[in-house]
Design an enzyme around this catalytic site. Structure first.
Site, PDB file in Angstrom:
ATOM      1  CB  SER A 147      28.360   5.613  17.799  1.00  0.00           C
ATOM      2  OG  SER A 147      29.183   4.605  17.260  1.00  0.00           O
ATOM      3  CE1 TYR A 160      25.601   3.590  13.088  1.00  0.00           C
ATOM      4  CE2 TYR A 160      27.818   3.940  13.883  1.00  0.00           C
ATOM      5  CZ  TYR A 160      26.492   3.365  14.223  1.00  0.00           C
ATOM      6  OH  TYR A 160      25.902   3.533  15.601  1.00  0.00           O
TER       7      TYR A 160
HETATM    8  N1  NAP Z   1      23.890  -1.638  18.600  1.00  0.00           N
HETATM    9  C1  NAP Z   1      25.448  -0.385  18.472  1.00  0.00           C
HETATM   10  O1  NAP Z   1      26.648  -0.994  18.202  1.00  0.00           O
HETATM   11  C2  NAP Z   1      25.418   0.273  18.361  1.00  0.00           C
HETATM   12  C3  NAP Z   1      26.655   1.465  19.143  1.00  0.00           C
HETATM   13  C4  NAP Z   1      26.669   2.589  18.787  1.00  0.00           C
HETATM   14  C5  NAP Z   1      25.824   3.494  19.093  1.00  0.00           C
HETATM   15  N2  NAP Z   1      24.591   2.508  18.638  1.00  0.00           N
HETATM   16  C6  NAP Z   1      23.687   4.143  18.194  1.00  0.00           C
HETATM   17  O2  NAP Z   1      22.938   3.425  19.249  1.00  0.00           O
HETATM   18  C7  NAP Z   1      21.249   4.161  18.671  1.00  0.00           C
HETATM   19  C8  NAP Z   1      19.680   2.980  18.848  1.00  0.00           C
HETATM   20  O3  NAP Z   1      19.936   1.793  17.704  1.00  0.00           O
HETATM   21  P1  NAP Z   1      20.622   0.792  18.396  1.00  0.00           P
HETATM   22  O4  NAP Z   1      21.630  -0.732  18.390  1.00  0.00           O
HETATM   23  O5  NAP Z   1      18.870   0.567  19.566  1.00  0.00           O
HETATM   24  O6  NAP Z   1      19.172   0.088  17.195  1.00  0.00           O
HETATM   25  P2  NAP Z   1      18.038  -0.855  16.901  1.00  0.00           P
HETATM   26  O7  NAP Z   1      17.697  -1.882  17.757  1.00  0.00           O
HETATM   27  O8  NAP Z   1      18.117  -1.764  15.504  1.00  0.00           O
HETATM   28  O9  NAP Z   1      17.362   0.622  16.451  1.00  0.00           O
HETATM   29  C9  NAP Z   1      17.244   1.753  15.194  1.00  0.00           C
HETATM   30  C10 NAP Z   1      15.388   2.409  15.940  1.00  0.00           C
HETATM   31  O10 NAP Z   1      16.089   3.614  15.199  1.00  0.00           O
HETATM   32  C11 NAP Z   1      14.288   3.521  14.677  1.00  0.00           C
HETATM   33  N3  NAP Z   1      14.957   4.635  13.196  1.00  0.00           N
HETATM   34  C12 NAP Z   1      15.799   3.873  12.200  1.00  0.00           C
HETATM   35  N4  NAP Z   1      15.769   5.062  11.471  1.00  0.00           N
HETATM   36  C13 NAP Z   1      14.418   5.641  11.457  1.00  0.00           C
HETATM   37  C14 NAP Z   1      13.735   6.738  11.087  1.00  0.00           C
HETATM   38  N5  NAP Z   1      13.434   7.221   9.170  1.00  0.00           N
HETATM   39  N6  NAP Z   1      12.975   7.031  11.685  1.00  0.00           N
HETATM   40  C15 NAP Z   1      12.423   7.077  12.568  1.00  0.00           C
HETATM   41  N7  NAP Z   1      13.310   5.665  13.455  1.00  0.00           N
HETATM   42  C16 NAP Z   1      14.609   5.024  13.102  1.00  0.00           C
HETATM   43  C17 NAP Z   1      14.270   2.479  14.728  1.00  0.00           C
HETATM   44  O11 NAP Z   1      12.731   2.368  14.228  1.00  0.00           O
HETATM   45  P3  NAP Z   1      11.778   2.333  13.227  1.00  0.00           P
HETATM   46  O12 NAP Z   1      12.618   1.392  12.192  1.00  0.00           O
HETATM   47  O13 NAP Z   1      10.681   1.841  14.128  1.00  0.00           O
HETATM   48  O14 NAP Z   1      11.443   2.808  12.562  1.00  0.00           O
HETATM   49  C18 NAP Z   1      14.724   2.222  15.761  1.00  0.00           C
HETATM   50  O15 NAP Z   1      14.263   2.094  16.643  1.00  0.00           O
HETATM   51  C19 NAP Z   1      21.298   4.328  17.142  1.00  0.00           C
HETATM   52  O16 NAP Z   1      21.585   5.923  16.797  1.00  0.00           O
HETATM   53  C20 NAP Z   1      22.582   3.624  16.597  1.00  0.00           C
HETATM   54  O17 NAP Z   1      23.798   4.383  16.187  1.00  0.00           O
HETATM   55  C21 NAP Z   1      24.249   1.266  18.144  1.00  0.00           C
END
Ligand code: NAP
Length: 278
Positions: A147, A160
């Site tokens: 991130s 985070y």
């Molecule tokens: N959105 C943003 O603004 C942003 C910015 C920078 C970086 N990121 C990073 O991008 C990545 C994807 O996030 P996203 O924005 O696409 O969010 P999201 O749609 O909420 O997806 C989060 C994913 O993480 C999985 N997850 C969470 N806890 C888990 C666990 N204990 N075991 C297995 N899977 C788990 C969830 O799967 P299940 O709940 O189905 O298990 C889901 O598939 C993350 O690493 C996040 O930190 C996001």
């Protein structure tokens, strides 16, 4: 397996192990890799979502849904074993599972802080530990979804930010450990983008204020651009991708970057209510 990811055939026929595949970014990354002929193991806890995505991508020959919790090493190891039994190996790992709990440092519950660290940092370690033997065999690539918070540390995001700074450190150590092995390691550092996790961030009052309500420098990036950066990171086996690019140079000197950006964040926080109380 065995061909370089940057071979003339590109990624066709490779196998990707994608954690967070039920989420917004992970599912779009799976679609993008699938469009390039990659077979995808879709990992997460929401099997309904994963199975729907697997069907969308053509079923078991192309995409396999596997129930897995990154907070449990045995679960990640079992998932890696299933992926290898099904597809014959793993060439690419996208460590994308993540969560965020937005709180003031003093307000985190006993588990709240730990949950973020255990998922976003320890979970990436478990994912790499479980898949590294396969990656060594395939001379593959791991793309860790970090991130902008690896470099820029905002209020109400301490757990985070610590986890995302931690995965950058993990990646740097790992890269040196893998020197000469043929396995490459990249980290992706996006600013905010739309997703369930992104919504949790934008609902945080202090974070919204510090970021100028997610305008200007902190305006959300497009998820499709993040996906394109992941694909490019894999194809080129590159070290790092930062989105937006305006933050690229700050990312080279994280301590300095934080010092440079902090007056802007503080100014935004003080504007209006003048207090850090919610
Ligand atoms: N959105 C943003 O603004 C942003 C910015 C920078 C970086 N990121 C990073 O991008 C990545 C994807 O996030 P996203 O924005 O696409 O969010 P999201 O749609 O909420 O997806 C989060 C994913 O993480 C999985 N997850 C969470 N806890 C888990 C666990 N204990 N075991 C297995 N899977 C788990 C969830 O799967 P299940 O709940 O189905 O298990 C889901 O598939 C993350 O690493 C996040 O930190 C996001």
């Amino acid at each position: 397996m065995g061909k370089k990811l940057s071979s003339p055939q590109g990624l066709r026929g490779k196998v990707a192990f994608i954690t967070g595949a039920s989420g917004a970014l992970g599912s779009d990354a799976a679609r993008a890799l699938h469009a390039r002929g990659v077979r995808v193991a879709l990992l997460g806890r929401n099997t309904d979502k994963l199975e729907t995505l697997a069907r969308e991508l053509g079923g078991p020959e192309k995409a396999l849904a596997i129930d897995m919790n990154v907070r449990n090493l045995a679960s990640v190891e079992a998932a890696a074993k299933s992926a290898v039994e099904h597809f014959g190996g793993i060439d690419i790992v996208i460590a994308g599972a993540g969560m965020v709990t937005t709180e003031l440092v003093e307000d985190y519950s006993a588990t709240g802080f730990v949950d973020d660290i255990d998922t976003n940092l320890n979970g990436v370690w478990r994912t790499i530990k479980a898949t590294l033997p396969c990656l060594r065999e395939s001379k593959g690539h791991v793309s860790i979804i970090a991130s902008l918070a690896s470099f820029i540390h905002m209020p109400e995001m301490s757990a985070y930010s610590a986890s995302k700074a931690g995965v950058l450190a993990l990646a740097n150590s790992l890269r040196l450990e893998l020197d000469g092995s043929g396995v490459t390691v990249g980290t992706i550092h996006p600013s905010f983008f739309e997703s369930a996790l992104g919504d949790a961030l934008t609902n945080s009052p202090l974070l919204s204020r510090a970021s100028g309500n997610f305008t200007g420098l902190f305006a959300p990036v497009k998820r499709e651009d993040v996906v394109a950066a992941i694909v490019k990171n894999i194809e080129r086996r590159s070290r790092v991708a930062v989105l937006p690019r305006a933050f690229s140079s700050l990312s080279l000197a994280p301590g300095l970057g934080q010092r440079v950006i902090e007056p802007y964040l503080s100014h935004n926080l003080r504007r209006g209510t003048e207090k850090l109380e919610r």
